[in-house]
Design an enzyme around this catalytic site. Structure first.
Site, PDB file in Angstrom:
ATOM      1  N   TYR A 135     -48.567  -9.865 118.656  1.00  0.00           N
ATOM      2  CA  TYR A 135     -48.880  -8.669 117.871  1.00  0.00           C
ATOM      3  C   TYR A 135     -49.382  -7.518 118.731  1.00  0.00           C
ATOM      4  CZ  TYR A 135     -48.675 -11.740 113.779  1.00  0.00           C
ATOM      5  OH  TYR A 135     -48.279 -12.621 112.815  1.00  0.00           O
ATOM      6  N   ASP A 246     -51.551 -16.900 111.638  1.00  0.00           N
ATOM      7  CA  ASP A 246     -51.169 -16.080 110.487  1.00  0.00           C
ATOM      8  C   ASP A 246     -50.333 -16.928 109.522  1.00  0.00           C
ATOM      9  OD1 ASP A 246     -50.645 -13.927 108.882  1.00  0.00           O
ATOM     10  OD2 ASP A 246     -49.505 -12.784 110.363  1.00  0.00           O
ATOM     11  N   ASP A 250     -51.528 -19.106 105.806  1.00  0.00           N
ATOM     12  CA  ASP A 250     -50.887 -18.847 104.503  1.00  0.00           C
ATOM     13  C   ASP A 250     -50.362 -20.159 103.911  1.00  0.00           C
ATOM     14  OD1 ASP A 250     -51.294 -16.095 104.602  1.00  0.00           O
ATOM     15  OD2 ASP A 250     -49.266 -15.645 103.905  1.00  0.00           O
TER      16      ASP A 250
END
Ligand code: NAD
Length: 357
Positions: A135, A246, A250
């Site tokens: 990222y 990430d 989830d």
């Protein structure tokens, strides 16, 4: 105790309002100050993280964050997109350690997509590194606002990178967290094909020498994704990089019944933190009054525990959430037959009533 309140976009303002109600009912000396962030800030000031918002966040002891993002900003240049606000806050404030507990409340075992016996009593902690990885590496290729695709580009890439100090500090945080819990740490990587994650694995192994009382194992991310739905209770603490964290967190959220139940804390070296639900701005249900505010309310409890040192108040909030779930109140995302469906504000009011009772 100064708290910067950044509701953001989509369901952000709805769910943050409920967490604020709960915080204000605690009779603690909390000073709350609001600012725009994300698409909302872009509309008013032309930038998703205006200087005033960043300064407020820097000056505060803790930040309560809703969510940012909306499909309508998808064609903006990337630096102006709402999601850059949360990346910017993490980077500017040095928030490198993201704690995402996935706890399956007994009352919600039937809301999980897995068999109740697989998730009953589940209590795992995912620690995601937040300031490195793909990222923040060098991207190549930029979509432009004017035509919404990559003019003249035959390829695009992003660079995965980690520095030694970044991996060392998250490893220390993870070992210390595991020591306070079940004493087991799983480091998730992709060392079989990625150099960055061989580097990660070697460093985590070195740091382990300081924590001989913690049991360490290493797992490839594809296997970890499988084990999370096969035998989720076999994990205690998971530590991993920004992107794998990430995705896995989830996935873990669905074990608990809904992503609307998953709080998170992003901490710096001094435990100053940004607290937000693990989910996004949910544009599909924004403005309908149906979003689950519990992840945000539970994030406020984490704020009281980790940054503001108010353990008793944190426990009061958690107990109040448990109570409303026992009362059978459910927002749409965790609703099952035989329970009472409520909206966002009703759920917040019920937590408030349980807190006061
Ligand atoms: P999302 O988490 O917003 O929504 C995924 C699904 O979960 C949707 O069906 C949504 O309705 C549901 N959902 C999410 N939160 C809920 C809640 N509290 N109660 C009930 N249902 C809930 O993810 P997405 O749809 O992939 O992304 C939407 C936007 O959010 C995008 O712009 C994305 O970039 C952004 N986003 C922001 C953050 C953040 O602010 N930290 C994190 C993730 C995604």
């Amino acid at each position: 105790m100064k708290i910067a309140v950044l509701p953001g976009d989509g369901i952000g303002p709805e769910i943050v309002a409920e967490a604020v109600k709960v915080l204000q009912a605690l009779e603690l000396p909390l000073e709350l100050e609001w600012a725009d962030v994300g698409g909302t800030a872009y509309e008013t000031s032309g930038h998703p993280l205006p200087e005033g918002t960043l300064n407020l966040a820097k000056a505060a002891d803790a930040i309560l964050f809703g969510a940012v993002g909306d499909w309508k900003y998808d064609k903006l240049d990337r630096p102006l997109r709402p999601e850059q606000a949360i990346l910017g806050l993490r980077k500017h404030l040095g928030l490198f350690a993201n704690f995402r507990p996935a706890v399956c409340y007994e009352q919600l075992t039937h809301a999980s997509s897995l068999k109740p016996e697989l998730v009953a009593g589940l209590d795992i902690l995912i620690i995601r590194e937040l300031t490195g990885d793909i990222y923040f590496g060098q991207p190549r290729g930029r979509r432009t606002a004017t035509d919404g695709h990559f003019p003249g580009s035959e390829e695009a890439f992003d660079t995965m990178r980690y520095s030694r100090p970044e991996v060392e500090r998250i490893a220390h945080v993870a070992f210390q967290a595991a020591r306070k819990r079940g004493g087991k740490l799983t480091s998730v990587d992709k060392a079989n094909v990625l150099e960055t994650f061989q580097f990660w694995k070697d460093i985590v192994t070195d740091v382990h020498q300081h924590y001989p009382d913690v049991k360490l194992d290493h797992m490839y991310v594809d296997n970890a994704a499988m084990q999370l739905v096969k035998t989720p209770k076999s994990f205690d603490v998971i530590v991993t990089g920004n992107m794998f964290g990430d995705i896995l967190s989830d996935e873990a959220s669905m074990l608990t019944g809904s992503i609307g139940m998953l709080p998170s804390a992003s901490l710096d070296k001094q435990n100053k933190g940004l607290y937000e639900p693990s989910h996004g701005s949910a544009p599909d249900i924004a403005g309908k009054g149906v979003a689950n505010p519990l992840a945000t309310i539970l994030s406020a409890a984490m704020m009281l525990r980790f940054t503001l040192n108010q353990e008793a108040a944190a426990q009061r909030i958690e107990a109040a959430v448990q109570k409303v779930l026992w009362q059978g109140l459910r927002t749409a995302d965790i609703y099952s037959e035989g329970t009472a469906r409520v909206g966002t504000a009703q759920m917040g009011d019920a937590v408030l009533a349980a807190l006061r009772a």
